[in-house]
Design an enzyme around this catalytic site. Structure first.
Site, PDB file in Angstrom:
ATOM      1  CE1 TYR A  94     -26.727   8.823  38.788  1.00  0.00           C
ATOM      2  CE2 TYR A  94     -26.372   7.688  40.868  1.00  0.00           C
ATOM      3  CZ  TYR A  94     -25.881   8.214  39.681  1.00  0.00           C
ATOM      4  OH  TYR A  94     -24.548   8.102  39.398  1.00  0.00           O
ATOM      5  CG  ASN A 167     -16.495  15.061  37.268  1.00  0.00           C
ATOM      6  OD1 ASN A 167     -17.456  14.371  36.974  1.00  0.00           O
ATOM      7  ND2 ASN A 167     -16.615  16.297  37.715  1.00  0.00           N
ATOM      8  CG  ASN A 193     -17.778  22.809  28.110  1.00  0.00           C
ATOM      9  OD1 ASN A 193     -18.308  21.847  27.551  1.00  0.00           O
ATOM     10  ND2 ASN A 193     -18.450  23.897  28.437  1.00  0.00           N
ATOM     11  N   GLY A 195     -16.814  18.485  33.599  1.00  0.00           N
ATOM     12  CA  GLY A 195     -15.827  18.012  34.552  1.00  0.00           C
ATOM     13  C   GLY A 195     -15.092  16.784  34.052  1.00  0.00           C
ATOM     14  NE  ARG A 216     -24.104  23.070  25.381  1.00  0.00           N
ATOM     15  CZ  ARG A 216     -24.887  23.396  26.400  1.00  0.00           C
ATOM     16  NH1 ARG A 216     -26.204  23.418  26.252  1.00  0.00           N
ATOM     17  NH2 ARG A 216     -24.359  23.722  27.574  1.00  0.00           N
ATOM     18  CG  MET A 288     -25.203  16.665  29.457  1.00  0.00           C
ATOM     19  SD  MET A 288     -23.646  17.422  28.914  1.00  0.00           S
ATOM     20  CE  MET A 288     -24.212  18.955  28.198  1.00  0.00           C
ATOM     21  CG  PHE A 310     -17.890   3.866  32.872  1.00  0.00           C
ATOM     22  CD1 PHE A 310     -17.197   2.710  33.179  1.00  0.00           C
ATOM     23  CD2 PHE A 310     -17.734   4.976  33.700  1.00  0.00           C
ATOM     24  CE1 PHE A 310     -16.355   2.653  34.288  1.00  0.00           C
ATOM     25  CE2 PHE A 310     -16.897   4.935  34.801  1.00  0.00           C
ATOM     26  CZ  PHE A 310     -16.212   3.766  35.096  1.00  0.00           C
ATOM     27  CG  LEU A 312     -16.740   5.614  39.509  1.00  0.00           C
ATOM     28  CD1 LEU A 312     -15.600   4.890  38.792  1.00  0.00           C
ATOM     29  CD2 LEU A 312     -16.288   7.006  39.937  1.00  0.00           C
TER      30      LEU A 312
END
Length: 357
Positions: A94, A167, A193, A195, A216, A288, A310, A312
């Site tokens: 991360y 989110n 679908n 968050g 999906r 993902m 982006f 946050l």
């Protein structure tokens, strides 16, 4: 960084979730007595001493509660979710990594138990959320500096308050910062679908924006479609439907999207770009599929499409504290909207929540 709840096995996620939400089922009374001298018998936390597989490196430990200093706030955690960024941090993959050993969790809501003599922004009984990532919310209680916390209304639904700082904020900023959208304009997104995706649907609806939401395919696709439409989604399409030739006629009845929000990458992001209006922008905030974003030369040249990213945490670093209030949908820019946002994430049994702290 990749963001997917599937990084943990279902059984592991369930066990870890139960341990994280040690206080979830408790009902704390705002009228309960609070005292700076009150010391808990023990503080429990999910701690990792080195990076790796969360199922192997995260341990439930007893920690000593620090003394409350003049500018400190003693907080009892009420609820804390598991976001993909939490898992990525533990794995060491991360953009922001806390010093080890560290307590997991970047998001959550707690109730103030006691405050130091210099604290003016919050008082015992108030609800607070982390101001930034890396606070370590997977614990029963802790002592934080006042500047590390943001007060939120205590009448928010608990699950909404616990998932407020990542989110919905990500969704709001992406809708506001990259294109000057007006009521009637359309937005297209994948991982709808997730968050963030659910927050995009609800905030966009409040702004009068039309949404094309890609998910999906699955056996219960109609059930998912109905649920997303109940949140305000105008159109829900599967990845396979988005690739069909018939999509060429789809945008005859609505404007082509000027903004695309990508949390998947790979072929899915290519399809979003294909349907963007000339001069439009695709914002990537997750990956993902663990595949690169692929854009054709012709789309970039002849449609003048823009590719942005982006995060946050970076947005917060780049903006003053006064600007941060606008990162909280419903508390500032949209009075009342946050109270309409349904609880996001695990509360809906989602297997994958795209969010970057």
């Amino acid at each position: 960084m990749w963001g997917c709840g599937a990084l943990l096995g279902a059984r592991t996620r369930s066990r870890l979730w139960r341990e994280v939400l040690v206080a979830w089922g408790r009902r704390w009374s705002a009228a309960a007595p609070y005292s700076a001298s009150a010391e808990p018998s023990r503080v429990r936390a999910l701690v990792y001493g080195h990076h790796g597989d969360p199922a192997k490196v995260v341990e439930l430990k007893d920690l000593e509660l620090a003394a409350v200093g003049g500018s400190d706030v003693h907080v009892r955690m009420l609820a804390a979710p598991i976001n993909p960024s939490d898992i990525n941090m533990i794995q060491g993959n991360y953009g922001l990594l806390p010093k080890l050993p560290a307590v997991g969790g970047n998001e959550g809501v707690g109730q103030v138990v006691a405050v130091g003599s210099s604290v003016t922004g919050v008082k015992p009984g108030d609800w607070v959320i982390p101001a930034n990532a890396g606070l370590g919310t997977w614990r029963t209680e802790a002592v934080f500096s006042e500047e590390a916390l943001i007060g939120v209304p205590s009448d928010l639904p608990l699950q909404s308050a616990a998932t407020l700082s990542v989110n919905p904020c990500t969704a709001y900023r992406m809708l506001m910062d990259f294109e000057q959208l007006q009521p009637g304009d359309s937005v297209i997104q994948n991982a709808s679908n997730s968050g963030v995706g659910q927050a995009v649907i609800q905030i966009a609806a409040a702004l009068g924006l039309r949404t094309v939401n890609v998910v999906r395919d699955r056996p219960d696709i109609q059930k998912l479609t109905d649920r997303l439409k109940s949140l305000g989604a105008e159109h829900v399409l599967t990845e396979e439907e988005l690739r069909k030739h018939e999509m060429k006629n789809f945008f005859k009845d609505m404007p082509q999207p000027r903004l695309a929000l990508n949390c998947v990458g790979g072929k899915s992001s290519t399809e979003l770009l294909r349907h963007l209006a000339p001069g439009g922008t695709m914002v990537t905030y997750g990956g993902m599929a663990k595949q690169p974003v692929i854009a054709s030369v012709s789309q970039l040249i002849f449609k003048d499409l823009k590719l942005r990213g982006f995060w946050l945490s970076q947005w917060k670093k780049d903006h003053s504290p006064a600007s941060l209030s606008m990162a909280k949908p419903g508390l500032s820019g949209f009075p009342g909207v946050q109270r309409q946002l349904l609880p996001l994430g695990v509360a809906h049994g989602l297997s994958c929540h795209c969010s970057h702290v």
